[in-house]
Design a protein around this motif. Sequence first.
Motif, PDB file in Angstrom:
ATOM      1  N   LEU A  98      73.652  39.998  25.710  1.00 44.29           N
ATOM      2  CA  LEU A  98      73.728  38.627  26.208  1.00 44.29           C
ATOM      3  C   LEU A  98      72.383  37.909  26.161  1.00 44.29           C
ATOM      4  O   LEU A  98      72.328  36.695  26.311  1.00 44.29           O
ATOM      5  N   ARG A  99      71.296  38.651  25.984  1.00 40.91           N
ATOM      6  CA  ARG A  99      69.949  38.078  25.889  1.00 40.91           C
ATOM      7  C   ARG A  99      69.671  37.088  27.022  1.00 40.91           C
ATOM      8  O   ARG A  99      69.363  35.919  26.796  1.00 40.91           O
ATOM      9  N   PRO A 100      69.759  37.549  28.258  1.00 38.30           N
ATOM     10  CA  PRO A 100      69.599  36.611  29.377  1.00 38.30           C
ATOM     11  C   PRO A 100      68.144  36.227  29.621  1.00 38.30           C
ATOM     12  O   PRO A 100      67.219  36.991  29.354  1.00 38.30           O
ATOM     13  N   ASP A 101      67.971  35.033  30.150  1.00 35.12           N
ATOM     14  CA  ASP A 101      66.670  34.659  30.706  1.00 35.12           C
ATOM     15  C   ASP A 101      66.520  35.250  32.106  1.00 35.12           C
ATOM     16  O   ASP A 101      65.434  35.688  32.491  1.00 35.12           O
ATOM     17  N   LEU A 102      67.611  35.245  32.864  1.00 31.25           N
ATOM     18  CA  LEU A 102      67.593  35.687  34.254  1.00 31.25           C
ATOM     19  C   LEU A 102      68.794  36.584  34.507  1.00 31.25           C
ATOM     20  O   LEU A 102      69.925  36.230  34.149  1.00 31.25           O
ATOM     21  N   VAL A 103      68.544  37.750  35.113  1.00 34.44           N
ATOM     22  CA  VAL A 103      69.612  38.644  35.566  1.00 34.44           C
ATOM     23  C   VAL A 103      69.546  38.710  37.084  1.00 34.44           C
ATOM     24  O   VAL A 103      68.482  38.967  37.660  1.00 34.44           O
ATOM     25  N   VAL A 104      70.684  38.466  37.730  1.00 38.68           N
ATOM     26  CA  VAL A 104      70.781  38.540  39.186  1.00 38.68           C
ATOM     27  C   VAL A 104      71.818  39.605  39.537  1.00 38.68           C
ATOM     28  O   VAL A 104      72.993  39.465  39.199  1.00 38.68           O
ATOM     29  N   ALA A 105      71.370  40.679  40.180  1.00 39.69           N
ATOM     30  CA  ALA A 105      72.275  41.733  40.640  1.00 39.69           C
ATOM     31  C   ALA A 105      72.748  41.381  42.042  1.00 39.69           C
ATOM     32  O   ALA A 105      71.953  41.078  42.923  1.00 39.69           O
ATOM     33  N   ASP A 106      74.055  41.431  42.238  1.00 34.96           N
ATOM     34  CA  ASP A 106      74.649  40.951  43.480  1.00 34.96           C
ATOM     35  C   ASP A 106      74.917  42.099  44.441  1.00 34.96           C
ATOM     36  O   ASP A 106      76.057  42.463  44.688  1.00 34.96           O
ATOM     37  N   GLU A 107      73.910  42.719  44.964  1.00 36.31           N
ATOM     38  CA  GLU A 107      73.869  43.695  46.046  1.00 36.31           C
ATOM     39  C   GLU A 107      72.917  44.811  45.658  1.00 36.31           C
ATOM     40  O   GLU A 107      72.607  45.031  44.483  1.00 36.31           O
ATOM     41  N   THR A 108      72.460  45.533  46.670  1.00 40.43           N
ATOM     42  CA  THR A 108      71.410  46.532  46.479  1.00 40.43           C
ATOM     43  C   THR A 108      71.787  47.588  45.453  1.00 40.43           C
ATOM     44  O   THR A 108      70.973  47.949  44.592  1.00 40.43           O
ATOM     45  N   LEU A 109      73.012  48.106  45.511  1.00 35.01           N
ATOM     46  CA  LEU A 109      73.398  49.190  44.611  1.00 35.01           C
ATOM     47  C   LEU A 109      73.326  48.798  43.140  1.00 35.01           C
ATOM     48  O   LEU A 109      73.200  49.665  42.272  1.00 35.01           O
ATOM     49  N   LEU A 110      73.411  47.517  42.851  1.00 32.96           N
ATOM     50  CA  LEU A 110      73.378  47.062  41.465  1.00 32.96           C
ATOM     51  C   LEU A 110      71.977  46.705  40.986  1.00 32.96           C
ATOM     52  O   LEU A 110      71.793  46.320  39.838  1.00 32.96           O
ATOM     53  N   ALA A 111      70.979  46.839  41.858  1.00 34.23           N
ATOM     54  CA  ALA A 111      69.618  46.465  41.490  1.00 34.23           C
ATOM     55  C   ALA A 111      69.103  47.172  40.237  1.00 34.23           C
ATOM     56  O   ALA A 111      68.380  46.552  39.441  1.00 34.23           O
ATOM     57  N   PRO A 112      69.429  48.475  39.998  1.00 35.82           N
ATOM     58  CA  PRO A 112      68.934  49.102  38.765  1.00 35.82           C
ATOM     59  C   PRO A 112      69.415  48.406  37.498  1.00 35.82           C
ATOM     60  O   PRO A 112      68.713  48.419  36.480  1.00 35.82           O
ATOM     61  N   PHE A 113      70.596  47.784  37.515  1.00 37.83           N
ATOM     62  CA  PHE A 113      71.054  47.069  36.322  1.00 37.83           C
ATOM     63  C   PHE A 113      70.131  45.904  36.005  1.00 37.83           C
ATOM     64  O   PHE A 113      69.861  45.606  34.840  1.00 37.83           O
ATOM     65  N   ALA A 114      69.658  45.226  37.042  1.00 34.41           N
ATOM     66  CA  ALA A 114      68.724  44.126  36.809  1.00 34.41           C
ATOM     67  C   ALA A 114      67.348  44.642  36.440  1.00 34.41           C
ATOM     68  O   ALA A 114      66.686  44.099  35.548  1.00 34.41           O
ATOM     69  N   ALA A 115      66.899  45.703  37.103  1.00 38.74           N
ATOM     70  CA  ALA A 115      65.510  46.162  36.951  1.00 38.74           C
ATOM     71  C   ALA A 115      65.171  46.548  35.521  1.00 38.74           C
ATOM     72  O   ALA A 115      64.031  46.373  35.083  1.00 38.74           O
ATOM     73  N   PHE A 116      66.143  47.083  34.772  1.00 40.78           N
ATOM     74  CA  PHE A 116      65.854  47.578  33.423  1.00 40.78           C
ATOM     75  C   PHE A 116      66.467  46.703  32.335  1.00 40.78           C
ATOM     76  O   PHE A 116      66.422  47.053  31.162  1.00 40.78           O
ATOM     77  N   GLN A 134      77.418  60.158  53.501  1.00 38.28           N
ATOM     78  CA  GLN A 134      76.553  59.170  54.126  1.00 38.28           C
ATOM     79  C   GLN A 134      75.087  59.449  53.824  1.00 38.28           C
ATOM     80  O   GLN A 134      74.321  58.546  53.480  1.00 38.28           O
ATOM     81  N   ALA A 135      74.690  60.699  53.950  1.00 38.83           N
ATOM     82  CA  ALA A 135      73.295  61.059  53.717  1.00 38.83           C
ATOM     83  C   ALA A 135      72.901  60.795  52.263  1.00 38.83           C
ATOM     84  O   ALA A 135      71.814  60.280  51.981  1.00 38.83           O
ATOM     85  N   ARG A 136      73.784  61.134  51.322  1.00 37.69           N
ATOM     86  CA  ARG A 136      73.479  60.898  49.909  1.00 37.69           C
ATOM     87  C   ARG A 136      73.389  59.405  49.609  1.00 37.69           C
ATOM     88  O   ARG A 136      72.498  58.940  48.896  1.00 37.69           O
ATOM     89  N   ALA A 137      74.344  58.633  50.163  1.00 40.58           N
ATOM     90  CA  ALA A 137      74.338  57.198  49.923  1.00 40.58           C
ATOM     91  C   ALA A 137      73.098  56.550  50.529  1.00 40.58           C
ATOM     92  O   ALA A 137      72.476  55.673  49.921  1.00 40.58           O
ATOM     93  N   ALA A 138      72.732  56.981  51.730  1.00 40.79           N
ATOM     94  CA  ALA A 138      71.545  56.420  52.380  1.00 40.79           C
ATOM     95  C   ALA A 138      70.287  56.739  51.573  1.00 40.79           C
ATOM     96  O   ALA A 138      69.408  55.886  51.401  1.00 40.79           O
ATOM     97  N   ALA A 139      70.199  57.977  51.055  1.00 41.30           N
ATOM     98  CA  ALA A 139      69.035  58.353  50.248  1.00 41.30           C
ATOM     99  C   ALA A 139      68.945  57.502  48.990  1.00 41.30           C
ATOM    100  O   ALA A 139      67.854  57.085  48.573  1.00 41.30           O
ATOM    101  N   ARG A 140      70.093  57.224  48.396  1.00 44.74           N
ATOM    102  CA  ARG A 140      70.087  56.399  47.194  1.00 44.74           C
ATOM    103  C   ARG A 140      69.608  54.981  47.506  1.00 44.74           C
ATOM    104  O   ARG A 140      68.798  54.401  46.772  1.00 44.74           O
ATOM    105  N   LEU A 141      70.094  54.419  48.601  1.00 45.24           N
ATOM    106  CA  LEU A 141      69.702  53.062  48.956  1.00 45.24           C
ATOM    107  C   LEU A 141      68.216  52.975  49.280  1.00 45.24           C
ATOM    108  O   LEU A 141      67.530  52.026  48.877  1.00 45.24           O
ATOM    109  N   VAL A 142      67.706  53.958  50.017  1.00 47.14           N
ATOM    110  CA  VAL A 142      66.276  53.969  50.333  1.00 47.14           C
ATOM    111  C   VAL A 142      65.465  54.046  49.049  1.00 47.14           C
ATOM    112  O   VAL A 142      64.451  53.344  48.884  1.00 47.14           O
TER     113      VAL A 142
END
Length: 406
Positions: free
Chosen positions: A119-137, A168-176
């Motif tokens: 899509l060759r975006p100028d701006l990528v906005v990830a809509d929630e914390t769990l999706l942040a890696p999609f924007a970061a790279f 819960q512990a795994r999910a929390a570790a991922r979010l941190v």
Amino acid sequence: MSLRIVHVVAHGFLPPHDGGRLKAACLATALARCGDLHWVSLDDDHRARGAGAPPAGLDLPWGGSGTWHGFMGQSAKRRPFPRSVGGWLRAARAGVRLPLPWMPYSERHGEVQAALARLRPDLVVADETLLAPFAAFAPAKWRVVHTHNHDAALLAQEVFAAGGRGHQARAAARLVRIEREIFPRLDQVWGVREADLEAYRAGGVDGSKLFLAPNVIPDPCFLDGEAPLPPGRAVFFGSLWYPPNQDALAWLLDLWPPVAAALPGARLTLAGRGCPGALEARVRATPGLDLAGFVPDLASLLRASGVAVIPLRAGGGTKIKTLEAMAAGLPILATSVAAEGLGLRDGEHAVIRDEPEAFREALAAMLREPGAWRAMGLRARDLARERFSQAALDAAVGRAVDALRG
């Protein structure tokens, strides 16, 4: 020159029939006013289309339009740190460089990364914390995450206890890990309240990258005029599959019987999909309660109520149900958790009580004579128009995008 914006979402958000979808739809409306908008959805429940289906144009209900790119069945929440060599190769062929710790967990997730690159975006906005890696790279000029909560802190409250402690512990570790390792890589982090932004700053995110983009509600949710407030009619609404709402309902069920005994004929309507069987049985066994299920026309339900009851004791961010009650101009009885981050002052915009006995007494008083609290409800509506309307989010997103463009 118009920006090409890609908005990465966890699932289809139309129709916006719960708080998470409403948040995403309002953000999409704001982004559509900034450029050429494309949605990449990981779990496309908006339209029955397979991964190979062509992109489709989509009009937003409150203005603006864009192009939808759906990927059926790609949950963002399956496992903490799985790795897929096939997915990594798919992304690499499209020009996405994924460090080893952030390899995709399936080939299909690699396809999503490849789609972002194409899509060759100028701006990528990830809509929630769990999706942040999609924007970061993503290969984009600017990369942003919009967080709905300070998610690591939310899990620390154990609001998702139904998932089990190990999960819960795994999910929390991922979010941190995302907040500590991914957020600093991004060009901006948008939060819905100042307390969340402060937490990200304390976690190592440069303060100049932090922007407030509040939860808001669209204009049709604002009910004009001063409709009659029927005495003896209260309402609590929300998705009842969500653990904080289940906890709130269980607490309310403990408080209600003395109120019903003191006010014969008083009714409390409970609206929302997904009520668990055990809670539903308690509701049906308690006099004075009506379980309405999902209500497609929430405005009509609010117009027929005299008091909005919001007894949340857990949760993060700012609460959409509180904003909707504010926009309706209803007198609001809430806990401090339900009111946090919204600027509500006890006695001026809402009645805020946390102790069970005080909450019960306030509920009885407000049910007897809701009109005595009308002015308070109208002040809350004015506050929502000023700070939490679609126009407020449009302005906030516009300021953040302008800062990116320099």
